[in-house]
Design a protein around this motif. Sequence first.
Motif, PDB file in Angstrom:
ATOM      1  N   ALA A 180       0.834  -1.210   0.000  1.00 29.08           N
ATOM      2  CA  ALA A 180       0.000   0.000   0.000  1.00 29.08           C
ATOM      3  C   ALA A 180       0.867   1.258   0.000  1.00 29.08           C
ATOM      4  CB  ALA A 180      -0.935  -0.006   1.207  1.00 29.08           C
ATOM      5  N   THR A 181       2.008   1.209   0.676  1.00 23.45           N
ATOM      6  CA  THR A 181       2.940   2.340   0.688  1.00 23.45           C
ATOM      7  C   THR A 181       3.438   2.641  -0.717  1.00 23.45           C
ATOM      8  OG1 THR A 181       3.635   1.828   2.938  1.00 23.45           O
ATOM      9  CG2 THR A 181       5.128   3.192   1.624  1.00 23.45           C
TER      10      THR A 181
ATOM     11  N   SER B  71       2.660   1.836  -8.740  1.00 19.29           N
ATOM     12  CA  SER B  71       1.195   1.850  -8.768  1.00 19.29           C
ATOM     13  C   SER B  71       0.600   0.459  -8.946  1.00 19.29           C
ATOM     14  CB  SER B  71       0.693   2.771  -9.879  1.00 19.29           C
ATOM     15  OG  SER B  71       1.077   2.269 -11.149  1.00 19.29           O
ATOM     16  N   ASN B  72       1.402  -0.493  -9.385  1.00 21.72           N
ATOM     17  CA  ASN B  72       0.924  -1.867  -9.616  1.00 21.72           C
ATOM     18  C   ASN B  72       1.394  -2.848  -8.546  1.00 21.72           C
ATOM     19  OD1 ASN B  72      -0.333  -1.161 -12.065  1.00 21.72           O
ATOM     20  ND2 ASN B  72       1.637  -1.272 -13.102  1.00 21.72           N
TER      21      ASN B  72
ATOM     22  N   THR C  38       2.594   6.099  -2.729  1.00 23.14           N
ATOM     23  CA  THR C  38       3.711   6.911  -3.226  1.00 23.14           C
ATOM     24  C   THR C  38       3.512   7.228  -4.704  1.00 23.14           C
ATOM     25  OG1 THR C  38       5.208   5.942  -1.600  1.00 23.14           O
ATOM     26  CG2 THR C  38       6.222   6.975  -3.514  1.00 23.14           C
ATOM     27  N   ALA C  39       3.066   6.258  -5.480  1.00 22.43           N
ATOM     28  CA  ALA C  39       2.778   6.505  -6.899  1.00 22.43           C
ATOM     29  C   ALA C  39       1.647   7.516  -7.046  1.00 22.43           C
ATOM     30  CB  ALA C  39       2.411   5.199  -7.595  1.00 22.43           C
ATOM     31  N   ARG C  40       0.644   7.395  -6.187  1.00 17.98           N
ATOM     32  CA  ARG C  40      -0.482   8.338  -6.243  1.00 17.98           C
ATOM     33  C   ARG C  40      -0.026   9.766  -5.976  1.00 17.98           C
ATOM     34  NH1 ARG C  40      -6.248   7.372  -3.260  1.00 17.98           N
ATOM     35  NH2 ARG C  40      -7.266   9.168  -4.165  1.00 17.98           N
ATOM     36  N   LEU C  41       1.011   9.916  -5.147  1.00 15.74           N
ATOM     37  CA  LEU C  41       1.565  11.237  -4.843  1.00 15.74           C
ATOM     38  C   LEU C  41       2.600  11.674  -5.882  1.00 15.74           C
ATOM     39  CD1 LEU C  41       2.043  10.847  -0.983  1.00 15.74           C
ATOM     40  CD2 LEU C  41       0.236  12.114  -2.181  1.00 15.74           C
ATOM     41  N   ASN C  42       2.761  10.877  -6.942  1.00 14.57           N
ATOM     42  CA  ASN C  42       3.676  11.157  -8.049  1.00 14.57           C
ATOM     43  C   ASN C  42       5.135  11.225  -7.573  1.00 14.57           C
ATOM     44  OD1 ASN C  42       4.050  11.455 -10.802  1.00 14.57           O
ATOM     45  ND2 ASN C  42       4.133  13.683 -10.672  1.00 14.57           N
TER      46      ASN C  42
END
Length: 82
Positions: free
Chosen positions: A12-13, A50-51, A17-21
Amino acid sequence: MEISELQKELAATFRWTARLNMHEGVANHFSACVPDSSDFYVNKAGIHFSNMKASDLILVLSLIHISEPTRQEAISYAVFCL
């Protein structure tokens, strides 16, 4: 192998992190130590943050032995430079 809460939280981390670019880089990785142990989980190289799934994490036993039936190339070189 049963997926632990630690693996779920680490995966999930990566996704957060990907969501926060904040996922671009040559050798990005996160690791999480197994409680009361020198072993830790780390992400396989080549999987976008993200995957990332809990089942994509590799257990590294005391930096000596990789527990998953995989090649060392599947782990970012940066892990071994810590």
